[in-house]
Design a protein around this motif. Structure first.
Motif, PDB file in Angstrom:
ATOM      1  N   ASN A   1       0.846  -1.179   0.000  1.00 15.14           N
ATOM      2  CA  ASN A   1       0.000   0.000   0.000  1.00 15.14           C
ATOM      3  C   ASN A   1       0.892   1.243   0.000  1.00 15.14           C
ATOM      4  O   ASN A   1       1.611   1.497   0.960  1.00 15.14           O
ATOM      5  N   PRO A   2       0.857   2.071  -1.087  1.00 12.06           N
ATOM      6  CA  PRO A   2       1.736   3.246  -1.151  1.00 12.06           C
ATOM      7  C   PRO A   2       1.390   4.306  -0.107  1.00 12.06           C
ATOM      8  O   PRO A   2       2.218   5.142   0.224  1.00 12.06           O
ATOM      9  N   LEU A   3       0.186   4.284   0.413  1.00 13.14           N
ATOM     10  CA  LEU A   3      -0.176   5.274   1.419  1.00 13.14           C
ATOM     11  C   LEU A   3       0.480   4.990   2.757  1.00 13.14           C
ATOM     12  O   LEU A   3       0.461   5.831   3.651  1.00 13.14           O
ATOM     13  N   ASN A   4       1.050   3.787   2.930  1.00 12.74           N
ATOM     14  CA  ASN A   4       1.729   3.454   4.175  1.00 12.74           C
ATOM     15  C   ASN A   4       3.169   3.970   4.204  1.00 12.74           C
ATOM     16  O   ASN A   4       3.829   3.868   5.227  1.00 12.74           O
ATOM     17  N   LEU A   5       3.653   4.490   3.065  1.00  9.80           N
ATOM     18  CA  LEU A   5       5.011   5.034   3.045  1.00  9.80           C
ATOM     19  C   LEU A   5       5.069   6.275   3.914  1.00  9.80           C
ATOM     20  O   LEU A   5       4.096   7.031   4.032  1.00  9.80           O
ATOM     21  N   ALA A   6       6.232   6.524   4.466  1.00  9.81           N
ATOM     22  CA  ALA A   6       6.380   7.634   5.406  1.00  9.81           C
ATOM     23  C   ALA A   6       6.157   8.997   4.734  1.00  9.81           C
ATOM     24  O   ALA A   6       5.603   9.912   5.329  1.00  9.81           O
ATOM     25  N   ASP A   7       6.600   9.123   3.477  1.00  7.30           N
ATOM     26  CA  ASP A   7       6.491  10.430   2.820  1.00  7.30           C
ATOM     27  C   ASP A   7       5.424  10.440   1.720  1.00  7.30           C
ATOM     28  O   ASP A   7       5.495  11.238   0.778  1.00  7.30           O
ATOM     29  N   ALA A   8       4.416   9.589   1.790  1.00  6.86           N
ATOM     30  CA  ALA A   8       3.378   9.489   0.762  1.00  6.86           C
ATOM     31  C   ALA A   8       2.579  10.783   0.656  1.00  6.86           C
ATOM     32  O   ALA A   8       2.292  11.252  -0.448  1.00  6.86           O
ATOM     33  N   GLN A   9       2.240  11.384   1.758  1.00 12.75           N
ATOM     34  CA  GLN A   9       1.477  12.630   1.713  1.00 12.75           C
ATOM     35  C   GLN A   9       2.301  13.762   1.111  1.00 12.75           C
ATOM     36  O   GLN A   9       1.781  14.581   0.363  1.00 12.75           O
ATOM     37  N   MET A  10       3.597  13.769   1.379  1.00 12.23           N
ATOM     38  CA  MET A  10       4.467  14.792   0.801  1.00 12.23           C
ATOM     39  C   MET A  10       4.555  14.606  -0.720  1.00 12.23           C
ATOM     40  O   MET A  10       4.518  15.574  -1.472  1.00 12.23           O
ATOM     41  N   GLN A  11       4.653  13.369  -1.189  1.00  8.75           N
ATOM     42  CA  GLN A  11       4.717  13.094  -2.614  1.00  8.75           C
ATOM     43  C   GLN A  11       3.421  13.519  -3.307  1.00  8.75           C
ATOM     44  O   GLN A  11       3.438  14.101  -4.396  1.00  8.75           O
ATOM     45  N   GLN A  12       2.290  13.244  -2.673  1.00  8.32           N
ATOM     46  CA  GLN A  12       1.014  13.651  -3.240  1.00  8.32           C
ATOM     47  C   GLN A  12       0.904  15.166  -3.311  1.00  8.32           C
ATOM     48  O   GLN A  12       0.402  15.720  -4.287  1.00  8.32           O
ATOM     49  N   LEU A  13       1.373  15.854  -2.307  1.00  8.38           N
ATOM     50  CA  LEU A  13       1.352  17.311  -2.293  1.00  8.38           C
ATOM     51  C   LEU A  13       2.236  17.878  -3.408  1.00  8.38           C
ATOM     52  O   LEU A  13       1.839  18.814  -4.112  1.00  8.38           O
ATOM     53  N   ILE A  14       3.400  17.274  -3.592  1.00 13.48           N
ATOM     54  CA  ILE A  14       4.309  17.732  -4.654  1.00 13.48           C
ATOM     55  C   ILE A  14       3.678  17.500  -6.026  1.00 13.48           C
ATOM     56  O   ILE A  14       3.736  18.377  -6.898  1.00 13.48           O
ATOM     57  N   MET A  15       3.063  16.320  -6.241  1.00 16.45           N
ATOM     58  CA  MET A  15       2.408  16.041  -7.524  1.00 16.45           C
ATOM     59  C   MET A  15       1.258  17.012  -7.772  1.00 16.45           C
ATOM     60  O   MET A  15       1.052  17.482  -8.888  1.00 16.45           O
ATOM     61  N   LEU A  16       0.504  17.337  -6.741  1.00 12.91           N
ATOM     62  CA  LEU A  16      -0.581  18.297  -6.871  1.00 12.91           C
ATOM     63  C   LEU A  16      -0.043  19.676  -7.242  1.00 12.91           C
ATOM     64  O   LEU A  16      -0.593  20.358  -8.114  1.00 12.91           O
ATOM     65  N   LEU A  17       1.047  20.075  -6.616  1.00 15.23           N
ATOM     66  CA  LEU A  17       1.665  21.364  -6.912  1.00 15.23           C
ATOM     67  C   LEU A  17       2.184  21.404  -8.348  1.00 15.23           C
ATOM     68  O   LEU A  17       1.969  22.383  -9.072  1.00 15.23           O
TER      69      LEU A  17
ATOM     70  N   ALA B   1       1.157  19.590 -10.909  1.00 13.05           N
ATOM     71  CA  ALA B   1       0.000  19.600 -11.808  1.00 13.05           C
ATOM     72  C   ALA B   1      -0.615  21.000 -11.877  1.00 13.05           C
ATOM     73  O   ALA B   1      -1.000  21.468 -12.949  1.00 13.05           O
ATOM     74  N   GLY B   2      -0.695  21.679 -10.751  1.00 15.99           N
ATOM     75  CA  GLY B   2      -1.232  23.035 -10.735  1.00 15.99           C
ATOM     76  C   GLY B   2      -0.369  24.004 -11.524  1.00 15.99           C
ATOM     77  O   GLY B   2      -0.882  24.835 -12.285  1.00 15.99           O
ATOM     78  N   VAL B   3       0.947  23.916 -11.363  1.00 14.15           N
ATOM     79  CA  VAL B   3       1.857  24.812 -12.090  1.00 14.15           C
ATOM     80  C   VAL B   3       1.773  24.541 -13.589  1.00 14.15           C
ATOM     81  O   VAL B   3       1.708  25.472 -14.395  1.00 14.15           O
ATOM     82  N   LEU B   4       1.777  23.267 -13.987  1.00 15.37           N
ATOM     83  CA  LEU B   4       1.661  22.935 -15.410  1.00 15.37           C
ATOM     84  C   LEU B   4       0.336  23.422 -15.986  1.00 15.37           C
ATOM     85  O   LEU B   4       0.285  23.944 -17.100  1.00 15.37           O
ATOM     86  N   GLY B   5      -0.743  23.259 -15.255  1.00 15.69           N
ATOM     87  CA  GLY B   5      -2.044  23.752 -15.701  1.00 15.69           C
ATOM     88  C   GLY B   5      -2.038  25.257 -15.881  1.00 15.69           C
ATOM     89  O   GLY B   5      -2.579  25.784 -16.855  1.00 15.69           O
ATOM     90  N   PHE B   6      -1.402  25.970 -14.954  1.00 20.19           N
ATOM     91  CA  PHE B   6      -1.310  27.424 -15.063  1.00 20.19           C
ATOM     92  C   PHE B   6      -0.522  27.825 -16.302  1.00 20.19           C
ATOM     93  O   PHE B   6      -0.929  28.703 -17.059  1.00 20.19           O
ATOM     94  N   ILE B   7       0.614  27.172 -16.546  1.00 18.61           N
ATOM     95  CA  ILE B   7       1.457  27.516 -17.694  1.00 18.61           C
ATOM     96  C   ILE B   7       0.721  27.247 -19.004  1.00 18.61           C
ATOM     97  O   ILE B   7       0.707  28.084 -19.910  1.00 18.61           O
ATOM     98  N   ILE B   8       0.088  26.091 -19.109  1.00 17.10           N
ATOM     99  CA  ILE B   8      -0.646  25.759 -20.334  1.00 17.10           C
ATOM    100  C   ILE B   8      -1.805  26.737 -20.543  1.00 17.10           C
ATOM    101  O   ILE B   8      -2.033  27.228 -21.655  1.00 17.10           O
ATOM    102  N   GLY B   9      -2.519  27.065 -19.508  1.00 18.90           N
ATOM    103  CA  GLY B   9      -3.616  28.031 -19.605  1.00 18.90           C
ATOM    104  C   GLY B   9      -3.119  29.408 -20.002  1.00 18.90           C
ATOM    105  O   GLY B   9      -3.736  30.095 -20.822  1.00 18.90           O
ATOM    106  N   TYR B  10      -1.998  29.829 -19.460  1.00 11.96           N
ATOM    107  CA  TYR B  10      -1.433  31.145 -19.768  1.00 11.96           C
ATOM    108  C   TYR B  10      -1.035  31.223 -21.243  1.00 11.96           C
ATOM    109  O   TYR B  10      -1.349  32.194 -21.936  1.00 11.96           O
TER     110      TYR B  10
END
Length: 163
Positions: free
Chosen positions: A5-21, A23-32
């Motif tokens: 289960n990848p959610l049991n990794l110690a830094d899983a929440q940090m990785q998800q936060l980084i991926m979300l960030l 994705a948000g930056v790429l979406g902003f750049i493409i939209g711009y």
């Protein structure tokens, strides 16, 4: 057996936060970028619409006696001749006119258009700066950037020096 289960990794929440960030930056750049392209297209349409409105509102200096389209176009162009800065590029007349068709990209009708706004010599074209190029291009209703691509200024400079 195996606990994968990848959610049991110690830094899983940090990785998800980084991926979300990311994705948000790429979406902003493409939209711009997409928005900027749309803005450029709309500005082009606005410029052509404003030019069409100006042509409709402008009264011709010389009334077209002929019904052919060439004289109507030349009269419309002649009406805008006052927009050119002749104090900078120089004055000329039909008496001292050069054969502008020698310049690559200038044909017979285009030469008539240039004559209609008072451009008769290679020296006048050689004296064009960027603002003059844009203004003449707009007045003679020529393809944007064509004067620069065909290097009219460079050709005219060489031809004027040979005279």
């Amino acid at each position: 057996m195996f606990n994968m289960n990848p959610l049991n990794l110690a830094d899983a929440q940090m990785q998800q936060l980084i991926m979300l960030l990311v994705a948000g930056v790429l979406g902003f750049i493409i939209g711009y970028i997409s928005r900027q392209r749309t803005i450029r297209e709309l500005e082009g349409e606005l410029a052509s619409t404003e030019r069409a409105i100006d042509d409709c509102l402008r009264t011709p200096v010389v009334v077209a006696s002929a019904t052919d389209g060439e004289s109507i176009v030349l009269n419309r162009i002649r009406a805008r001749a006052s927009e050119i800065d002749f104090s900078r590029i120089g004055m000329a007349s039909v008496d001292n006119a050069d054969d502008l068709k020698v310049i690559v990209g200038v044909g017979p009708f285009l030469e008539k258009k240039l004559h209609a706004i008072g451009i008769y010599t290679f020296r006048q074209i050689a004296n064009f700066n960027q603002e003059d190029i844009e203004k003449v291009n707009d007045i003679i209703e020529f393809f944007p950037g064509r004067i620069e691509r065909d290097d009219w200024v460079g050709q005219a400079t060489e031809l004027a020096n040979k005279k």
